[in-house]
Design an enzyme around this catalytic site. Structure first.
Site, short mmCIF file in Angstrom:
data_model
loop_
_atom_site.label_atom_id
_atom_site.label_comp_id
_atom_site.label_asym_id
_atom_site.label_seq_id
_atom_site.Cartn_x
_atom_site.Cartn_y
_atom_site.Cartn_z
N SER A 156 0.82 -1.22 0.00
CA SER A 156 0.00 0.00 0.00
C SER A 156 0.85 1.26 0.00
O SER A 156 0.39 2.32 0.44
CB SER A 156 -0.97 0.00 1.20
OG SER A 156 -1.81 -1.13 1.16
N ARG A 157 2.09 1.15 -0.47
CA ARG A 157 3.02 2.28 -0.53
C ARG A 157 3.33 2.87 0.85
O ARG A 157 3.79 4.01 0.96
CB ARG A 157 2.49 3.39 -1.46
CG ARG A 157 2.38 2.96 -2.92
CD ARG A 157 3.76 2.60 -3.47
NE ARG A 157 3.77 2.32 -4.88
CZ ARG A 157 3.74 1.09 -5.41
NH1 ARG A 157 3.66 0.04 -4.62
NH2 ARG A 157 3.79 0.92 -6.72
#
Length: 211
Positions: free
Chosen positions: A189-190
């Site tokens: 999810s970065r």
């Protein structure tokens, strides 16, 4: 060309403060050893960013050849574009993109030339062809054609066909003396794990950075 759909989800590892060495060189050594054990291609390749006297940036890939408590050493022609930039602005940034491990290491610091004795020690360890190449290459300068380069190589090969090849006066090493490190570990999810080491008067300040 729209390539916005190219994505990779980073899920291999995480990085916590408890995982980190107190000294960034120790942490770099650990990650470098792991990258080498993973048999990554050109594990010692690093992006070297410099800027000229007017602040115009430049970047290229070079090979790290020595690292220790004094700094990070690479070798080049002292008449090259990077050398001219470092003469005017002796600061640099390094990037090690170990993407197969979903990792990056960023380093910034001041730059100095190493001694001729240190340069000769490494120069003598290079293959003979690479030693000869250092003599003839006017790195970063225009050249008419490949044939001229081949002719120069033949000439210098004849000149030094016997005995030890001396160190060219225009060739040698630079040392990047770090004042800042960042260790980056990709996460899902970065929400990446990022930790910086900043040099202080006494030690290194370690901080987690927002992704």
């Amino acid at each position: 060309m729209d390539i916005s759909d190219i994505r990779t989800e980073y899920v291999k590892y995480g990085l916590q403060r408890a995982d980190l060495a107190n000294n960034p060189l120790d942490q770099f050594t650990t990650w470098f050893s792991q990258a080498r054990a993973a048999e990554l291609a050109e594990v010692n390749a690093m992006s070297l960013a410099t800027a000229d006297a007017n602040g115009r940036p430049d970047v290229r890939t070079v090979l790290l050849k020595i690292f220790d408590e004094q700094g990070f050493v690479f070798f080049t022609n002292y008449k090259s574009a990077k050398a001219r930039q470092l003469q005017d602005n002796p600061q640099a940034a390094l990037l090690f993109p170990w993407l197969a491990l979903e990792r990056q290491v960023r380093i910034t610091g001041s730059v100095e030339k190493i001694s001729a004795a240190e340069s000769f020690k490494y120069f003598s360890s290079r293959p003979r062809g690479s030693q000869l190449g250092a003599w003839i290459s006017e790195q970063s300068h225009p050249i008419k054609n490949r044939e001229k380069l081949n002719k120069l190589f033949h000439t210098i090969k004849e000149r030094f066909k016997e005995g030890e090849i001396p160190l060219p006066s225009h060739w040698g090493g630079y040392r990047v003396i770090p004042n800042h490190f960042e260790f980056w570990q990709g996460r899902s999810s970065r929400l990446h794990d990022r930790f910086s080491y900043t040099k202080t008067d006494k030690d290194w300040l370690i901080e987690r950075l927002a992704p």
